[in-house]
Scaffold this active site. Structure first.
Site, PDB file in Angstrom:
ATOM      1  N   SER A   1       0.612  -1.271  -0.161  1.00 20.01           N
ATOM      2  CA  SER A   1      -0.013   0.135  -0.075  1.00 20.01           C
ATOM      3  C   SER A   1       0.972   1.745   0.238  1.00 20.01           C
ATOM      4  O   SER A   1       0.412   2.391  -0.739  1.00 20.01           O
ATOM      5  CB  SER A   1      -0.874  -0.076   1.292  1.00 20.01           C
TER       6      SER A   1
ATOM      7  N   PHE B   1      -3.157  -3.655 -23.109  1.00 21.34           N
ATOM      8  CA  PHE B   1      -3.349  -2.730 -21.991  1.00 21.34           C
ATOM      9  C   PHE B   1      -4.740  -2.885 -21.324  1.00 21.34           C
ATOM     10  O   PHE B   1      -4.954  -2.653 -19.754  1.00 21.34           O
ATOM     11  CB  PHE B   1      -3.314  -1.383 -22.934  1.00 21.34           C
TER      12      PHE B   1
ATOM     13  N   ARG C   1      -5.939  -5.642 -21.132  1.00 21.86           N
ATOM     14  CA  ARG C   1      -6.047  -6.924 -20.042  1.00 21.86           C
ATOM     15  C   ARG C   1      -4.970  -6.348 -18.661  1.00 21.86           C
ATOM     16  O   ARG C   1      -5.028  -7.423 -17.929  1.00 21.86           O
ATOM     17  CB  ARG C   1      -5.073  -8.065 -20.344  1.00 21.86           C
TER      18      ARG C   1
ATOM     19  N   ARG D   1      -5.137  -3.466 -16.861  1.00 20.47           N
ATOM     20  CA  ARG D   1      -5.927  -1.873 -16.061  1.00 20.47           C
ATOM     21  C   ARG D   1      -4.757  -2.037 -14.649  1.00 20.47           C
ATOM     22  O   ARG D   1      -4.863  -2.259 -14.536  1.00 20.47           O
ATOM     23  CB  ARG D   1      -7.836  -2.167 -15.731  1.00 20.47           C
TER      24      ARG D   1
ATOM     25  N   GLU E   1      -8.660   6.734 -27.918  1.00 20.69           N
ATOM     26  CA  GLU E   1      -9.297   7.397 -29.040  1.00 20.69           C
ATOM     27  C   GLU E   1     -10.775   7.211 -29.508  1.00 20.69           C
ATOM     28  O   GLU E   1     -10.623   6.104 -30.087  1.00 20.69           O
ATOM     29  CB  GLU E   1      -8.085   7.758 -29.506  1.00 20.69           C
ATOM     30  N   SER E   2     -11.796   7.676 -29.500  1.00 18.01           N
ATOM     31  CA  SER E   2     -12.693   7.111 -30.308  1.00 18.01           C
ATOM     32  C   SER E   2     -12.925   7.506 -31.524  1.00 18.01           C
ATOM     33  O   SER E   2     -12.874   8.438 -32.273  1.00 18.01           O
ATOM     34  CB  SER E   2     -13.942   8.081 -29.388  1.00 18.01           C
TER      35      SER E   2
ATOM     36  N   ARG F   1       2.504   0.906  -7.536  1.00 15.57           N
ATOM     37  CA  ARG F   1       2.965  -0.269  -7.114  1.00 15.57           C
ATOM     38  C   ARG F   1       2.462  -0.908  -9.028  1.00 15.57           C
ATOM     39  O   ARG F   1       3.004  -2.125  -9.324  1.00 15.57           O
ATOM     40  CB  ARG F   1       1.520  -0.771  -6.092  1.00 15.57           C
TER      41      ARG F   1
ATOM     42  N   ARG G   1       4.511  -7.490 -18.671  1.00 16.46           N
ATOM     43  CA  ARG G   1       4.721  -6.881 -19.987  1.00 16.46           C
ATOM     44  C   ARG G   1       6.590  -6.122 -20.644  1.00 16.46           C
ATOM     45  O   ARG G   1       6.734  -5.287 -21.954  1.00 16.46           O
ATOM     46  CB  ARG G   1       3.678  -5.798 -20.380  1.00 16.46           C
TER      47      ARG G   1
END
Length: 549
Positions: free
Chosen positions: A69, A90, A92, A94, A405-406, A494, A503
């Site tokens: 923590s 990414f 997968r 969060r 981006e959408s 963390r 990754r």
């Protein structure tokens, strides 16, 4: 729209990724203060005047013994430009914003009905679907016009079972139910999962309730939680980095204090707008009826119940009711087929919505009366469709942590990924223990040529659809995952360590990882920025085998 089909000169090919640290509040001192406050209390403020270099041993101890923590009281926001397939990796992992599994998410149907499911249950249903036990039999109750009675019959397996004629429908249905109870079946039927569900969300300017489609449900790992309690009795257990909506805008849960307010589900006075005038309503009805042939197929699906019907049994329904948004009344994209029973039920609800006066659903302030630690457990998160990207968690408005981006709102640019000569092309070995080796010159030429030809054709098709007036959100479906997109990713140290452990490849890693090279390129650049901000924490991460605490 005046767009014209693309020519080859419009295509831009890249082989890199862009990672920029756009804002941060992250130092080694953050870790030290968070660790010492548990034992030194207010005296820990004295450490602000001391050199954190003195305390590298404490940071190394925290990392080695997995005290996680203290590494969460910091924040970094990165702007990332990379191929779309990188962002799928990414999603997968969060990084930071997570909710406890028993958090109840408010779901909203097309007709405005609300129900709740826990986010852990949503995750299970999203990824596995629903299994429901039903009798392996067909048939039921029908009206026998010649006899003037209700006929009950059931088909089970290869046999038809005639159960008789009855004076009323209830008696016939009772006979069918009794037969099915006496002849149970263990057949499993896989029902539709929650992937068509929408959440209750809020317009962040008007505070009025809206709906948003769920894009993904993610399991985010075991993390430390805090518990926020409000004056209205609502509670929210989440990580300190989770964004919570307040009257002053978005704030991290860990920044809130007793006495602050959060925005929560509530009601307010309905605007005193006049009802839609009868003449305008008739005009909308005529305009809608003229589009039946165009928008309803000979056999089409009711967007409310999901069953197929012939055209004559379907009506065109305003997905967003006219009473809720008059601006969409003459928008063909707001029309969808609905069967007569569903349309009648929905229309009745919309009539109630249109009544003058009363209350309307909106977000209202709710004062915080308590904040406490809530232990560690498995956490989850949602990704929801825009434009607001928020949802209700235990009645409190929270944000999702992933914004890409959408292609719904702007024309996507023709920038595509193609690997350069340094990208190893050939995989050898089995999954979990494989390596990539150099490809031949012929393979490199094939990859580059094939990708470019595919990109040119896909973007030309995309432009043709835009020029023909097709909505961007439909036309974008032809574009490949090699298209570059952009996003903002916010994390703490963390969660970033968890991401880097999976990754990136590194000689000091205790647990080997085999990431896709393109996501590793992003991870390497994020790691370089983090190492500059928190050198002692970064050194302890490497010293302890690159395992997140």
């Amino acid at each position: 729209m005046t767009d014209t089909p693309a020519d080859d000169s419009k295509i831009e090919l890249r082989s890199d990724v862009t990672v920029e640290l756009v804002k941060s509040s992250a130092t080694d001192s953050d870790v030290l203060f968070a660790a010492r406050v548990s034992t030194a209390g207010e005296q820990s403020l004295d450490e602000l005047k001391k050199d954190p270099e003195r305390s590298k041993g404490l940071i190394n101890y925290l990392m080695r013994d997995r005290h996680g923590s203290p590494f969460e009281h910091n924040s970094m926001t990165f702007f990332i430009s990379a191929p779309i397939f990188v962002f799928r990796e990414f999603m997968r992992h969060r990084v930071g914003w997570c909710l406890a599994g028993d958090t109840e998410i408010t779901l909203e149907s097309e007709s405005g009905n609300l129900r709740r499911r826990t986010i852990a249950e949503l995750y299970k249903l999203w990824h596995t679907g629903v299994e429901d036990r039903l009798p392996h039999s067909a048939g039921g109750v029908t009206w026998h016009s010649r006899a003037g009675k209700w006929m009950a019959q059931v088909r089970r397996g290869e046999s038809n079972h005639y159960l008789g004629l009855y004076e009323n429908r209830e008696a016939a249905e009772s006979a069918v139910a009794e037969f099915r109870e006496l002849h149970p079946s263990t057949r499993l039927r896989r029902l539709e999962s929650v992937r068509r569900n929408h959440v209750r969300c809020y317009d962040e300017e008007t505070m009025l309730a809206q709906r948003a489609r769920i894009v993904d449900v993610i399991q985010s790992g075991t993390k430390s939680l805090i518990k926020i309690t409000t004056a209205a009795g609502k509670t929210l257990r989440c990580t300190v980095d989770h964004a919570v909506f307040t009257p002053e805008g978005w704030r991290k849960a860990g920044e809130l204090a007793v006495g602050d307010a959060v925005m929560a589900a509530g009601t307010g006075p309905r605007p005193s707008e006049a009802l839609v005038p009868p003449s305008l309503r008739r005009g909308i009805g005529v305009w809608t009826a003229m589009r039946r042939q165009e928008l309803i197929k000979e056999v089409d699906t009711c967007h409310l119940c999901g069953h197929d019907f012939p055209r004559e049994q379907l009506a065109l329904d305003h997905v967003v009711p006219v009473a809720r948004d008059l601006a969409q009344a003459l928008d063909a994209k707001n029309l969808a087929p609905a069967c007569e029973p569903c349309h009648a039920v929905k229309s009745a609800g919309e009539q109630a919505l249109a009544q003058r006066g009363g209350k309307i659903a909106k977000a209202v302030p709710d004062r915080i009366v308590g904040i406490e630690d809530a232990g560690e457990e498995m956490t989850y998160d949602l990704s929801v469709e825009g434009p607001w990207h928020n949802f209700l968690a235990n009645g409190i408005v929270v944000h999702n942590s992933y914004n890409e981006e959408s292609g719904r709102y702007r024309e996507l640019q023709p920038v595509f990924y193609t690997p350069d000569e340094s990208r190893k092309l050939v995989q050898q070995g089995r999954p979990g223990k494989y390596v990539f080796v150099e490809g031949t010159a012929e393979q490199q030429e094939l990859v580059s040529r094939s990708m470019e030809e595919s990109y040119v054709e896909a973007y030309r098709t995309y432009q043709e659809m835009l020029a023909a007036g097709v909505a961007r959100e439909v036309a974008r479906a032809v574009l490949p995952v090699g298209l570059y997109s952009s996003m903002y990713a916010t994390c703490n140290a963390r969660s970033l360590m968890h991401f880097l452990g999976l990754r990136t490849q590194h000689e000091l890693a205790k647990v080997p990882s085999f990431p896709q090279r393109e996501i590793e390129m992003v991870g390497e650049k994020m790691e370089a920025e983090w190492a500059r901000l928190m050198p002692l924490t970064y050194a302890a991460f490497n010293t302890n085998g690159r395992v997140a605490p």
